[in-house]
Design a protein around this motif. Structure first.
Motif, short mmCIF file in Angstrom:
data_model
loop_
_atom_site.label_atom_id
_atom_site.label_comp_id
_atom_site.label_asym_id
_atom_site.label_seq_id
_atom_site.Cartn_x
_atom_site.Cartn_y
_atom_site.Cartn_z
N ASP A 1 63.87 14.08 72.94
CA ASP A 1 64.92 13.37 73.68
C ASP A 1 64.39 12.19 74.49
OD1 ASP A 1 63.63 15.34 75.31
OD2 ASP A 1 65.18 15.04 76.83
N ASN B 1 67.19 11.29 68.84
CA ASN B 1 68.07 12.41 68.51
C ASN B 1 69.43 11.98 67.98
OD1 ASN B 1 66.31 14.48 68.99
ND2 ASN B 1 66.98 14.83 71.11
N THR B 2 69.82 10.73 68.23
CA THR B 2 71.16 10.29 67.80
C THR B 2 71.06 8.97 67.05
OG1 THR B 2 71.70 8.91 69.71
CG2 THR B 2 72.13 11.29 69.93
N PRO C 1 69.51 21.83 72.24
CA PRO C 1 69.96 20.75 71.37
C PRO C 1 69.97 19.38 72.05
CG PRO C 1 71.45 22.62 71.24
CD PRO C 1 70.48 22.91 72.34
N VAL C 2 70.13 19.34 73.36
CA VAL C 2 70.10 18.04 74.05
C VAL C 2 68.69 17.45 73.98
CG1 VAL C 2 70.40 16.90 76.29
CG2 VAL C 2 72.00 18.69 75.54
N GLY D 1 67.35 17.94 69.78
CA GLY D 1 68.18 17.29 68.75
C GLY D 1 69.16 18.28 68.14
N PRO D 2 70.07 17.75 67.32
CA PRO D 2 71.19 18.57 66.86
C PRO D 2 70.80 19.67 65.88
CG PRO D 2 71.20 16.41 65.80
CD PRO D 2 70.15 16.36 66.85
N SER D 3 69.63 19.62 65.27
CA SER D 3 69.21 20.67 64.34
C SER D 3 67.71 20.82 64.44
CB SER D 3 69.59 20.29 62.90
OG SER D 3 69.03 21.21 62.00
N ASP E 1 69.10 26.02 64.20
CA ASP E 1 68.91 26.04 62.75
C ASP E 1 67.44 26.30 62.40
OD1 ASP E 1 71.57 25.21 62.54
OD2 ASP E 1 71.01 23.08 62.47
N ASP F 1 72.12 13.56 60.31
CA ASP F 1 73.52 13.48 60.71
C ASP F 1 74.44 13.84 59.53
OD1 ASP F 1 75.67 12.33 62.63
OD2 ASP F 1 75.96 11.19 60.78
N ILE G 1 74.30 17.61 58.63
CA ILE G 1 75.06 18.45 59.57
C ILE G 1 76.56 18.30 59.31
CG2 ILE G 1 75.64 18.72 62.02
CD1 ILE G 1 72.70 17.88 62.61
N ARG G 2 77.00 17.08 59.05
CA ARG G 2 78.44 16.88 58.78
C ARG G 2 78.85 17.55 57.49
NH1 ARG G 2 79.86 11.79 57.81
NH2 ARG G 2 77.79 10.87 57.83
#
Ligand SMILES: NC(=O)c1ccc[n+]([C@@H]2O[C@H](COP(=O)([O-])OP(=O)(O)OC[C@H]3O[C@@H](n4cnc5c(N)ncnc54)[C@H](O)[C@@H]3O)[C@@H](O)[C@H]2O)c1
Length: 396
Positions: free
Chosen positions: A97, A121-122, A197-198, A201-203, A242, A375, A378-379
């Motif tokens: 992050d 992360n994004t 996750p913050v 990251g998301p996974s 995950d 991204d 995950i979607r």
């Protein structure tokens, strides 16, 4: 590697500052070894922990002078930018992050940057880093270190040379067992950053190793993954992050692929493996046997290529530092990425042209593509594995 182009161009080694990689970090020592292996860098400054006292103690332990051991990264950027003999390059190896803020700040202070993956992360953050690299014209190297292995570079060069013909199939797996038996941390206590996750990251699995697998595919094949149908989740019961992702891939030339990454395969160590097949043949590479590249041509017996062995192409020869038959691995591959980045940085700073073979290290665009892939995976998984556009991530 008899000559030192950095010293030839600058008359000295590059001055390196490190952010992160202190107590308990595996990758910190890898970065520092990579920087030293070919004498392209001199470690001059650092902040090695988010705790000021621990940072200074850790810096002292690796020989950084007390007046260049800092309590936080912003202090380092300001102080080093102000020194006539300040750092040229900042290497970032902190939790995920913080990459975005540190990379932007380092670029804005005029430092060339080496950063560990994932770049951010994004997607928004990744775009910002890429934009800052483009605006400043500084060098940004992302340490997808598996691209530094000689036989990975040989595979890339063989694909580019047309030896596989038109790419049709890709299989990539990155299988580890490190999190197979592990109980997740108590969610009531302070989470290690990877499990938050913050921060992580998301996974977890996609950020930790999925980005390496995706980048390896792109590096070797020169192709982009355009669509993905993914299943992302966890194997270990009740886990909140995950530890598994499986996917089918479609490429920009119509090739198809499969992608399989997990950290929950009991007993497996670090099995990163790639197979790429074209109309004329197949290459196969496995990280645990890194000095062998298997080539299966359609009309001749199978061949095994080795670093500096017969048939080594120039891109691989550049990364093969000793005579054939002497195994090289993780340290040397990591160092190849650092050494190439050093040549690009020294060339930029001195107004020279770098050797074009030095310019194959992953950069900020590669980082953005990795975040876009995560991204899209995950979607897709959230949509029950529906085919999902990776390029569409850029318009999201
Ligand atoms: N390239 C690879 O193969 C590879 C392998 C492992 C980790 N990584 C990446 O390296 C990064 C760090 O991972 P890790 O496994 O070393 O984590 P870690 O938690 O083991 O270590 C992180 C280190 O950074 C220090 N730190 C934390 N916050 C800091 C801050 N604000 N300023 C300075 N230092 C700080 C900590 O004290 C610690 O020493 C992550 O981005 C991870 O994805 C890459």
């Amino acid at each position: 590697m008899d000559s030192n182009p950095v010293i030839d161009m600058l008359g000295r080694r590059l001055r390196l500052a490190v952010v992160g990689g202190g107590p308990g970090s595996f990758i910190g020592a890898m970065h520092r070894t990579a920087a030293r292996l070919d004498d392209r860098y001199e470690l001059v400054a650092g902040v090695l922990s988010s705790d000021g006292d621990r940072s200074r103690a850790a810096a002292a332990a690796i020989g950084i002078a007390a007046n260049r051991a800092f309590a936080d990264a912003d202090e380092l950027f300001v102080a080093e930018a102000a020194r006539p003999d300040g750092a040229d390059v900042v290497a970032i190896m902190t939790p995920n992050d913080s990459h975005h803020a540190y990379a932007l700040a380092a670029l804005r202070h005029g430092f060339d940057v080496i950063c560990d993956k994932p770049i951010t992360n994004t997607l928004t953050e990744a775009r910002e880093v890429l934009a800052a690299v483009e605006e400043t014209g500084l060098v940004f190297c992302l340490t997808h270190n598996y691209t530094g292995y000689p036989m990975v570079r040989q595979a890339r060069a063989m694909v580019a040379d047309g030896q596989l013909g038109e790419l049709q199939l890709v299989q990539v797996e990155y299988v580890q067992g490190g999190k197979a038996g592990e109980r997740d941390p108590d969610p009531v206590g302070e989470l290690p950053w990877r499990y938050d996750p913050v921060r992580g990251g998301p996974s977890l699995v996609l950020g930790d190793i999925g980005t390496h697998a995706h980048n390896l595919v792109r590096f070797v094949t020169g192709r982009e993954v355009t669509e993905i149908a993914a299943d992302v989740g966890h194997i270990v019961a009740n886990r909140l992050v995950d530890d598994y992702a499986g996917a089918m891939l479609r490429f920009d030339n119509g090739a198809r692929g499969s992608f399989w990454v997990t950290q929950a395969a009991t007993g497996v160590e670090n099995c990163l493996r790639l197979r790429a097949s074209g109309t004329l043949g197949t290459v196969e590479w496995m990280q645990e046997l890194p000095t062998q590249l298997v080539f299966r041509p359609s009309a001749a017996p199978v061949e095994i290529r080795t670093p500096n062995g017969p048939g080594t192409l120039p891109l691989a020869a550049r990364a093969s530092r000793i005579v054939a038959g002497h195994p090289e691995g993780f340290h040397e591959g990591f160092a190849n990425v650092y050494t190439d980045a050093a040549e690009a940085i020294a060339a930029r700073r001195s107004g020279h042209e770098p050797d074009p073979l030095a310019l194959h290290f992953p950069n900020a665009l590669d980082g953005l593509m990795g975040v876009a892939f995560v991204d899209a995976a995950i979607r897709s998984s959230a949509d029950d594995g529906a085919w999902t556009s990776v390029a569409g991530s850029f318009n999201a």
